[in-house]
Design a protein around this motif. Structure first.
Motif, mmCIF file in Angstrom:
data_model
loop_
_atom_site.group_PDB
_atom_site.id
_atom_site.type_symbol
_atom_site.label_atom_id
_atom_site.label_comp_id
_atom_site.label_asym_id
_atom_site.label_seq_id
_atom_site.Cartn_x
_atom_site.Cartn_y
_atom_site.Cartn_z
ATOM 1 N N ASN A 1 -3.889 -12.458 20.988
ATOM 2 C CA ASN A 1 -3.773 -11.476 19.918
ATOM 3 C C ASN A 1 -3.729 -12.214 18.589
ATOM 4 N N LEU A 2 -4.794 -12.084 17.808
ATOM 5 C CA LEU A 2 -4.837 -12.718 16.495
ATOM 6 C C LEU A 2 -3.937 -11.943 15.554
ATOM 7 N N LYS A 3 -3.001 -12.619 14.930
ATOM 8 C CA LYS A 3 -2.100 -11.961 13.991
ATOM 9 C C LYS A 3 -2.795 -11.811 12.645
ATOM 10 N N TYR A 4 -2.512 -10.740 11.970
ATOM 11 C CA TYR A 4 -3.179 -10.398 10.716
ATOM 12 C C TYR A 4 -2.160 -9.756 9.790
ATOM 13 N N ASP A 5 -2.108 -10.233 8.556
ATOM 14 C CA ASP A 5 -1.091 -9.732 7.619
ATOM 15 C C ASP A 5 -1.445 -8.379 7.002
ATOM 16 N N GLY A 6 -2.621 -7.859 7.306
ATOM 17 C CA GLY A 6 -3.022 -6.565 6.780
ATOM 18 C C GLY A 6 -3.654 -6.625 5.402
ATOM 19 N N VAL A 7 -3.720 -7.822 4.818
ATOM 20 C CA VAL A 7 -4.263 -7.961 3.470
ATOM 21 C C VAL A 7 -5.500 -8.854 3.463
ATOM 22 N N ASP A 8 -5.308 -10.115 3.821
ATOM 23 C CA ASP A 8 -6.394 -11.087 3.760
ATOM 24 C C ASP A 8 -6.734 -11.584 5.155
ATOM 25 N N ILE A 9 -8.022 -11.718 5.420
ATOM 26 C CA ILE A 9 -8.474 -12.308 6.678
ATOM 27 C C ILE A 9 -9.623 -13.251 6.355
ATOM 28 N N HIS A 10 -9.529 -14.457 6.858
ATOM 29 C CA HIS A 10 -10.553 -15.466 6.603
ATOM 30 C C HIS A 10 -11.764 -15.169 7.474
ATOM 31 N N ARG A 11 -12.936 -15.462 6.977
ATOM 32 C CA ARG A 11 -14.172 -15.162 7.721
ATOM 33 C C ARG A 11 -14.249 -15.902 9.053
ATOM 34 N N ASN A 12 -13.510 -16.999 9.215
ATOM 35 C CA ASN A 12 -13.532 -17.758 10.472
ATOM 36 C C ASN A 12 -12.430 -17.337 11.447
ATOM 37 N N HIS A 13 -11.667 -16.325 11.109
ATOM 38 C CA HIS A 13 -10.510 -15.918 11.913
ATOM 39 C C HIS A 13 -10.907 -15.605 13.356
ATOM 40 N N ASN A 14 -11.939 -14.804 13.547
ATOM 41 C CA ASN A 14 -12.357 -14.456 14.907
ATOM 42 C C ASN A 14 -12.894 -15.669 15.648
ATOM 43 N N GLY A 15 -13.573 -16.555 14.937
ATOM 44 C CA GLY A 15 -14.086 -17.770 15.562
ATOM 45 C C GLY A 15 -12.972 -18.654 16.089
ATOM 46 N N LEU A 16 -11.849 -18.697 15.380
ATOM 47 C CA LEU A 16 -10.700 -19.473 15.846
ATOM 48 C C LEU A 16 -10.187 -18.913 17.174
#
Length: 61
Positions: A31-46
């Protein structure tokens, strides 16, 4: 952390990615954690890279 749960954290420069990994003897989920504001374009790749690394280690067992 609860039994069957691992918290992962990756810090690169000014970016931080956190994941919760829940697992048991049969399966796991990331489960990728997400702050609800900013998400880096590589987040899913990680998350995909982590999934691949876990699978590689499982197949070595």
């Amino acid at each position: 952390m609860a039994p069957g749960q691992i918290l992962g954290r990756l810090a690169l420069r000014s970016h931080v990615a956190e994941v919760d990994v829940h697992y048991d003897a049969e399966s796991y989920s990331i489960n990728l954690k997400y702050d609800g504001v900013d998400i880096h374009r590589n987040h899913n790749g990680l998350g995909q890279n982590l999934d691949r690394a876990i699978n590689e280690q499982i197949h070595k067992l």
